[in-house]
Design a protein around this motif. Structure first.
Motif, short mmCIF file in Angstrom:
data_model
loop_
_atom_site.label_atom_id
_atom_site.label_comp_id
_atom_site.label_asym_id
_atom_site.label_seq_id
_atom_site.Cartn_x
_atom_site.Cartn_y
_atom_site.Cartn_z
N MET A 70 -6.01 -11.66 -0.01
CA MET A 70 -6.21 -10.66 -1.04
C MET A 70 -5.41 -9.42 -0.67
SD MET A 70 -8.19 -12.51 -2.79
CE MET A 70 -8.69 -11.42 -4.09
N VAL A 71 -4.74 -8.83 -1.63
CA VAL A 71 -3.91 -7.64 -1.42
C VAL A 71 -4.46 -6.53 -2.31
CG1 VAL A 71 -1.59 -6.69 -1.45
CG2 VAL A 71 -1.92 -9.13 -0.98
N GLU A 72 -4.82 -5.42 -1.71
CA GLU A 72 -5.36 -4.30 -2.48
C GLU A 72 -4.60 -3.03 -2.15
OE1 GLU A 72 -9.56 -1.97 -3.46
OE2 GLU A 72 -9.49 -3.52 -1.92
N GLU A 73 -4.19 -2.32 -3.18
CA GLU A 73 -3.49 -1.06 -3.02
C GLU A 73 -4.53 0.06 -2.91
OE1 GLU A 73 0.13 1.35 -5.25
OE2 GLU A 73 -1.15 -0.01 -6.37
N LEU A 74 -4.60 0.73 -1.76
CA LEU A 74 -5.61 1.76 -1.53
C LEU A 74 -5.13 3.16 -1.88
CD1 LEU A 74 -7.16 0.54 1.86
CD2 LEU A 74 -7.82 -0.03 -0.48
N GLY A 75 -3.88 3.31 -2.28
CA GLY A 75 -3.38 4.62 -2.67
C GLY A 75 -2.94 5.46 -1.48
N ARG A 76 -2.93 6.79 -1.68
CA ARG A 76 -2.45 7.73 -0.66
C ARG A 76 -3.54 8.01 0.37
NH1 ARG A 76 1.60 11.95 -2.40
NH2 ARG A 76 0.11 13.50 -1.68
N ARG A 77 -3.10 8.16 1.61
CA ARG A 77 -4.02 8.52 2.68
C ARG A 77 -3.27 9.36 3.70
NH1 ARG A 77 -6.44 3.83 6.29
NH2 ARG A 77 -7.14 3.07 4.25
N GLY A 114 6.93 3.66 -4.18
CA GLY A 114 7.88 2.63 -4.55
C GLY A 114 7.98 1.53 -3.52
N GLU A 115 8.00 1.90 -2.23
CA GLU A 115 8.05 0.89 -1.18
C GLU A 115 6.77 0.07 -1.16
OE1 GLU A 115 9.05 2.37 2.65
OE2 GLU A 115 10.84 3.42 1.97
N ILE A 174 3.99 -5.13 -2.26
CA ILE A 174 2.98 -5.88 -3.01
C ILE A 174 3.63 -7.03 -3.77
CG2 ILE A 174 1.38 -5.73 -4.97
CD1 ILE A 174 0.65 -2.93 -4.00
N GLU A 175 4.80 -6.77 -4.35
CA GLU A 175 5.54 -7.84 -5.02
C GLU A 175 5.93 -8.92 -4.03
OE1 GLU A 175 8.84 -5.99 -6.89
OE2 GLU A 175 7.64 -4.90 -8.35
N ALA A 176 6.32 -8.53 -2.82
CA ALA A 176 6.72 -9.51 -1.82
C ALA A 176 5.56 -10.43 -1.48
CB ALA A 176 7.22 -8.79 -0.56
N PHE A 177 4.39 -9.87 -1.25
CA PHE A 177 3.24 -10.70 -0.92
C PHE A 177 2.80 -11.53 -2.12
CE2 PHE A 177 2.94 -7.76 2.64
CZ PHE A 177 2.57 -8.62 3.67
N ILE A 192 -6.26 -11.82 -6.65
CA ILE A 192 -6.01 -10.53 -7.29
C ILE A 192 -4.58 -10.15 -7.02
CG2 ILE A 192 -6.58 -8.07 -7.31
CD1 ILE A 192 -9.34 -8.77 -6.46
N ARG A 193 -3.94 -9.67 -8.01
CA ARG A 193 -2.61 -9.12 -7.78
C ARG A 193 -2.54 -7.77 -8.44
NH1 ARG A 193 1.25 -8.11 -11.12
NH2 ARG A 193 2.97 -9.52 -11.12
#
Length: 784
Positions: A122-129, A159-160, A165-168, A215-216
């Motif tokens: 599962m890949v989740e984008e957590l945003g800025r930290r 962007g990176e 995320i696209e790569a995974f 999930i993508r």
């Protein structure tokens, strides 16, 4: 991020001109020489993020993708200390390796970590930290069947992070394709009901079970070669269609009233006489990618903001939440607007989301923070609510100059605005709204005066390497035996395990891959064309239809009787939505929807303690009623709304005949969860409501299975789709905003199955619903 493009042309088969990427990721050419190999430094200004994509051009050859570049590996070690190491990540097919140095510049170096990317990843984008005083964009990995094992990487820019995320996503797709093709003994299993999940094959259980819960998040590869379409002059006059930027017709009527420094200023004249204030926007074309512009707007660095922002140049971060929301404090000196006022300070919140099409939306609201009272000598003021919308534009083939459309929208009082439109000497130019509108012009000029920003947003170096999939899988089989990728990065980064070395892959045979030239067709789009469903194609024509009487079904939310009715539902036609037409694959043309195929018979509005699945099996559900059991087919959509308490909005769509198993609907109903996730689409449209909520929700179609977790339950005469909105932090933030204004909103939703083949076109709308000013307190408890 310093990026360039290198492409060369070669003659393709059958006389077609094809483009061949120049270079190879496996070589040690000079194109890799600029990567920073000093892994112990925190300075990443010289880092390049690169990937290589290997594709086949037909026949029996199969190509695989490769991605590689520098990332931050972050986490907490066994003694509780936070670490942040610079690592080189390499993805090939469904396998991933992590290095301390660039293997292209250091031949023979062995990976410190390696693993397989399985379908349960599962890949989740957590945003800025904030990590060690640096704003990073964090991506989390974990196994759906064992969430205790997690790992995180971070990138310098949004962007990176999107590209990784696209790569995974590509890697997971590779694993799913191997399962569907029966690529190995383990994969020669049915992915659905025939799997014995209780057997003594734990690895098979893990792979098969995970296919149902993928999930993508983020933009997918199918969007890279998206074509453009323009609006024909034959469009309707009662609505506004945003072309490729939206899939629903909005009630705005934008009129250009001024042009300032190359920036167009528009007014929404549809509500100009309502007296509620003027809705205005400034629009500019910027020579940079959407990712770059997004970074510039969010950046709080004072020296950079001074170069383009005359109003909010002095900003200070107060709080940050869940990676997609923060609160900032700012000051400004009114002498640049007028000399007779005292210094001002303000507090506002910023909330940002990124759509599946890669577009960014930033919402800015005035905020109140007791811990930040007005500064001595300053007067607290309120900044107008505003939004930023940043959308990348397609560029001609062969051009490496990225472009995006930047829009800033805000609501202002009508008095000064109307005088300014008529008289350029109006005092409006000395006001905060004018300063906000001028930010777009300042941003455009700032990026134009800094070529490095445009260079950073150029296309990446595309380098190709061809591998035989079966050979690659065999050579890397030892990697897979170590477990999936979440195992590869979840451990203590500072432990001795990172120093353990394992064998590198053998050198691979290189081939240049020929890419077919894409014809960028731009054609007219007539809104008067409609796409009606063919009931004889989607439903079984050999069975006589059953009369569906909605009066026999009673949900907890009543059906509305008129436009003025509230806390109710109705079923509008599909003419307010734009869907793919018959020729979409050739010219990207969309047409107006028609009446839906299925009939909405009832809506339930439940209050639950936690997200509840399989509502159709509940004894009080209409599916279990005598009338429900007589229907040929029912589509149940359960929208699980995260809140305190949680809510479930359940939609029941009925068909008058059984589903034709050979149709697209039949493939969706009886198909795999992987197929359903890739096709289940929803188009939102807020017909009435606060304009900021409209911009946050948007009108763009969303593949729900790619954005949030969707679970499917097929039984008897129904299919239930449980949509867990809370599974995505971005979706949670948007739904939280919507719930705050839900009593004043009129929301239209359209459900459909995305068509991807010529035989499936044109698309048709499965069902629609209009929700009129719901009241949260009207939700009824769902008894256990």
């Amino acid at each position: 991020m310093e990026i360039t493009t290198a492409l060369k042309k070669a003659g393709g088969e059958r006389g077609h001109e094809k483009e061949v990427p120049d270079g190879s990721p496996g070589s040690s050419s000079n194109s890799h020489g600029n990567n920073n190999s000093n892994n112990n430094s925190n300075n990443t200004d010289g880092h390049k993020h690169r990937h290589s994509r290997s594709v086949s051009n037909g026949g029996e050859e199969k190509g695989i993708f490769e991605y590689f570049g520098w990332v931050f590996h972050i986490g907490v070690n066994s003694i509780g200390r936070e670490y942040c190491h610079i690592r080189f990540l390499f993805i090939k097919s469904k396998y991933v390796q992590m290095y301390k140095r660039d293997p292209h510049e250091n031949p023979g170096i062995r990976p410190i970590r390696k693993g397989a990317i399985g379908p349960t990843l599962m890949v989740e984008e957590l945003g800025r930290r904030k990590v060690r005083n640096r704003d990073l964009y964090v991506i989390q990995f974990y196994n759906r069947l064992d969430e205790s094992k997690k790992g995180e990487i971070a990138c310098s820019t949004a962007g990176e992070a999107r590209k990784w995320i696209e790569a995974f996503d590509h890697a997971k797709q590779q694993a799913e394709d191997e399962l569907s093709r029966g690529h190995s003994t383990r994969n020669k299993l049915n992915m659905e009901a025939d799997i014995d999940l209780e057997g003594h094959r734990p690895r098979v259980r893990r792979y098969a079970h995970g296919l149902k819960k993928l999930i993508r998040i983020g933009q997918g590869p199918e969007m890279l070669l998206r074509q453009t379409s323009n609006l024909d002059g034959n469009g309707t006059s009662d609505g506004y269609f945003e072309g490729e930027f939206g899939d629903a017709i909005e009630a705005h009527k934008w009129k250009c009233v001024r042009t300032i420094n190359g920036v167009r200023v528009f007014e929404d004249v549809a509500d100009s006489k309502s007296g509620k204030g003027a809705l205005v926007k400034a629009v500019a074309l910027v020579d940079a990618s959407a990712d770059t512009v997004f970074e510039v707007i969010l950046n709080l660095d004072r020296h950079r903001r001074y170069e383009w922002d005359m109003l909010t140049g002095d900003l200070e971060l107060i709080d940050s939440y869940d990676g997609h929301y923060d609160v900032v404090y700012g000051t400004y000196d009114p002498k640049y607007l007028t000399r007779w006022q005292s210094k001002r300070d303000f507090v506002f919140s910023r909330q940002w989301v990124r759509g599946q099409d890669g577009a960014y939306t930033i919402l800015q609201f005035p905020a109140v923070r007791k811990k930040r009272p007005p500064r001595s000598g300053y007067r607290r003021t309120t900044i107008n609510p505003s939004t930023w919308e940043i959308r990348s534009l397609n560029t001609p083939m062969g051009s490496n100059i990225a472009k995006c459309l930047v829009t800033q929208m805000l609501e202002i009082h009508t008095a000064g605005w109307c005088r300014w439109k008529k008289n350029s000497c109006s005092k409006f130019e000395k006001t905060i709204p004018y300063a906000l509108l001028s930010q777009v012009a300042g941003l455009k000029e700032y990026i134009g005066a800094n070529p490095s920003l445009s260079c950073e947003s150029s296309s990446m170096v595309i380098q190709s390497k061809f591998f035989d999939v079966s050979a690659s899988s065999g050579e890397l089989e030892d990697v897979e035996l170590q477990g999936e990728f979440y195992d590869a990065i979840a451990g203590d980064s500072s432990s001795s395990s990172e120093d353990e070395e394992s064998e590198d892959d053998a050198d691979k045979k290189e081939k240049k891959i020929k890419l077919k030239n894409v014809s960028w067709a731009i054609s007219g789009l007539a809104l008067k064309r409609t796409s009606a469903p063919d009931a004889n194609k989607e439903l079984d024509p050999s069975v006589p239809p059953v009369h569906v009487d909605s009066s026999q079904f009673n949900g907890s939310l009543h059906k509305g009787k008129g436009e003025a009715d509230s806390n109710c539902w109705t079923s509008p036609s599909g003419r307010g939505f734009m869907i793919r037409g018959k020729t979409y694959l050739k010219d990207n043309a969309k047409v107006m929807g028609a009446d839906p195929l299925l009939k909405l018979v009832a809506v339930d509005w439940f209050k639950v303690d936690k997200a509840t699945n399989k509502i159709a099996l509940h004894p009080s559900c209409l599916v279990q009623s005598d009338a429900g059991k007589k229907l040929p087919f029912i589509l149940v959509i359960n929208l699980e709304v995260p809140a305190k308490p949680n809510y479930s909005l359940v939609l029941y769509y009925a068909a008058e005949r059984p589903v034709n198993k050979n149709s697209l609907l039949g493939k969706f109903v009886e198909g795999t969860d992987m197929f359903r996730d890739a096709r289940f689409k929803l188009i939102p449209s807020i017909v009435e409501g606060y304009w900021m909520v409209k911009r946050a929700v948007g009108t763009k179609a969303c593949l729900l299975g790619k954005a949030v977790t969707c679970k499917y339950f097929r039984q008897d005469n129904f299919l239930e789709i449980d949509v867990d909105i809370g599974s995505s932090s971005v979706a949670r933030s948007v739904i939280g905003l919507v719930l705050g204004y839900v009593t004043s909103l009129v929301v239209d939703l359209a459900v459909l199955i995305e068509a991807k083949e010529d035989s499936e076109l044109p698309e048709y709308i499965l069902g629609t619903v209009r929700l009129n000013r719901l009241r949260l307190e009207s939700a009824v408890p769902l008894e256990a």
